[in-house]
Design an enzyme around this catalytic site. Structure first.
Site, PDB file in Angstrom:
ATOM      1  N   THR A 185      -4.579   7.930   0.491  1.00 18.86           N
ATOM      2  CA  THR A 185      -4.590   8.650  -0.775  1.00 18.86           C
ATOM      3  C   THR A 185      -6.056   8.807  -1.163  1.00 18.86           C
ATOM      4  O   THR A 185      -6.842   7.893  -0.962  1.00 18.86           O
ATOM      5  CB  THR A 185      -3.875   7.817  -1.855  1.00 18.86           C
TER       6      THR A 185
ATOM      7  N   ARG B 171      10.099  10.113  -4.309  1.00 17.91           N
ATOM      8  CA  ARG B 171       9.334   8.886  -4.570  1.00 17.91           C
ATOM      9  C   ARG B 171       7.980   9.228  -5.164  1.00 17.91           C
ATOM     10  O   ARG B 171       7.277  10.118  -4.708  1.00 17.91           O
ATOM     11  CB  ARG B 171       9.139   8.105  -3.275  1.00 17.91           C
TER      12      ARG B 171
ATOM     13  N   GLY C 278       4.351   7.296  -6.149  1.00 17.10           N
ATOM     14  CA  GLY C 278       3.546   6.092  -6.108  1.00 17.10           C
ATOM     15  C   GLY C 278       2.700   5.976  -7.358  1.00 17.10           C
ATOM     16  O   GLY C 278       3.021   6.536  -8.410  1.00 17.10           O
ATOM     17  N   ASP C 279       1.587   5.294  -7.230  1.00 19.63           N
ATOM     18  CA  ASP C 279       0.746   5.066  -8.407  1.00 19.63           C
ATOM     19  C   ASP C 279      -0.205   6.223  -8.689  1.00 19.63           C
ATOM     20  O   ASP C 279      -0.728   6.343  -9.797  1.00 19.63           O
ATOM     21  CB  ASP C 279      -0.053   3.778  -8.252  1.00 19.63           C
TER      22      ASP C 279
ATOM     23  N   THR D 226      -5.975   2.847  -4.147  1.00 24.47           N
ATOM     24  CA  THR D 226      -5.264   3.418  -3.013  1.00 24.47           C
ATOM     25  C   THR D 226      -4.453   2.309  -2.357  1.00 24.47           C
ATOM     26  O   THR D 226      -4.682   1.122  -2.593  1.00 24.47           O
ATOM     27  CB  THR D 226      -6.224   4.019  -1.975  1.00 24.47           C
ATOM     28  N   GLY D 227      -3.519   2.726  -1.487  1.00 24.29           N
ATOM     29  CA  GLY D 227      -2.730   1.723  -0.781  1.00 24.29           C
ATOM     30  C   GLY D 227      -1.315   1.643  -1.318  1.00 24.29           C
ATOM     31  O   GLY D 227      -0.685   2.648  -1.649  1.00 24.29           O
TER      32      GLY D 227
ATOM     33  N   GLY E 177       1.103   1.644  -3.679  1.00 20.69           N
ATOM     34  CA  GLY E 177       1.171   2.012  -5.081  1.00 20.69           C
ATOM     35  C   GLY E 177       2.198   1.252  -5.884  1.00 20.69           C
ATOM     36  O   GLY E 177       2.034   1.048  -7.093  1.00 20.69           O
TER      37      GLY E 177
END
Length: 329
Positions: free
Chosen positions: A169, A197, A199-200, A220-221, A223
């Protein structure tokens, strides 16, 4: 207080940070510079977790998320589960500037993108399409194929979290020549994710946050971890309470240690304060995890290593992307 220009991006920002730094050096605004840099990453087909060429979800669609936050006004715009448009960061910024809302998803996001004349386009490229088709042929049962696209996806979703270790991301945080701070994110999310879905990245306060008074943070990663911890907002709040940017990030890492169950993986936290100081840590990461930084006076952005902090044991297993991802990463 002396203003120190700075911009930080994660490793996936390599194709965009030079342009962001150029605009900073010409005394451009932080919002313009961050949007310009992220647009270049979104157009880079070699980045498999952002924009055109991003990995598809279980149904073979590329759904895009993005957000931007203005630290001067605390206004923000976020887009989720968007299909059919090439630059979600630009749509997120237009949302922030034109609508009374903060967050649009799916068909509402696409409708707004059409209204503002955003650049439409197909984000599934032949390379990623071929990878998805190979997965489809080899992993689905005959019954699932016969039912497609109405086959149950819950068990298939586990292909994405075995575990998903992509950190690509893209995030940009910076402070410009007049002291304005901003944060921007853009992603296609997990490969082979359940459709819809989020994520963050589009969640203000989890994946990013910016406040001129203190600084900015973006992650990142995994989330799901930063959503549960409210990581980006926490880092800024810790600075508000008097912590240095370094200690604020460490406090946010400690918050993650309380996470019990669910998906636990790697998260990289990127943070700056409003005095040009920065800190980047890779939670459950690897020694070569890195990011890009530019400061006033630098001839070009430089690559720096993140500090690795292990908070749990994360076994590295082959993901569906490792097995079928023969395309560029």
């Amino acid at each position: 207080m002396q203003i120190s220009m700075i911009v930080i991006s994660n490793r996936a920002g390599a194709s965009g940070i030079a342009e962001t730094a150029r605009l900073f050096s010409q005394r451009g605004t932080v919002l313009d510079a961050i949007e310009a840099g992220i647009r270049l990453v979104e157009a880079d087909e070699n980045v498999r977790s952002v924009g055109c060429g991003g990995w598809p979800n279980l149904l073979g669609e590329v759904q895009l998320d993005a957000s931007i936050m203005d630290g001067r006004t605390l206004r923000a715009g976020a887009i989720g589960a968007l299909t059919g448009y090439l630059h979600p960061i630009t749509i997120a910024r237009a949302l922030m500037e034109k609508l009374p809302h903060v967050f649009l998803v799916d068909q509402g996001a696409a409708r707004f993108a059409n209204e503002i004349g955003a650049e439409a386009g197909e984000n599934v490229i032949p390379d990623t399409q071929a990878v998805w088709e190979k997965w489809f042929r080899q992993e689905l049962t005959d019954k699932e194929k016969a039912l497609w696209p109405n086959a149950p996806l819950t068990e298939l979703c586990k292909h994405a979290i075995d575990p998903e270790i992509s950190k690509d991301t893209t995030v940009f945080i910076g402070q410009d020549s007049v002291g304005d701070v901003a944060a921007g994110t853009s992603t296609s999310g997990w490969g082979w994710k359940y459709p819809g879905r989020l994520g963050d990245s589009p969640v203000i306060g989890a994946g990013s946050y910016a406040d001129n008074r203190y600084g900015a943070c973006a992650c990142t990663g995994m989330g799901e971890m930063t959503i549960r911890s409210g990581t980006a907002r926490s880092v800024v709040l810790y600075m508000k309470k008097g912590a240095t940017v370094e200690d604020a990030v460490y406090e946010a890492v400690e918050d993650m240690r309380a996470l019990d169950g669910g998906v636990i993986g790697c998260v990289i936290i990127h943070a700056i304060d409003n005095r040009g100081r920065s800190k980047v840590v890779s939670v459950n990461g690897e020694a070569d995890d890195h990011y890009w930084m530019w400061k006033e006076g630098y001839p070009a952005p430089v690559k720096e290593l993140a500090e690795v902090i292990q908070i749990s044991s994360v076994p590295v297993k082959k993901t569906v992307m490792d097995t079928y991802g023969e395309g560029r990463r």
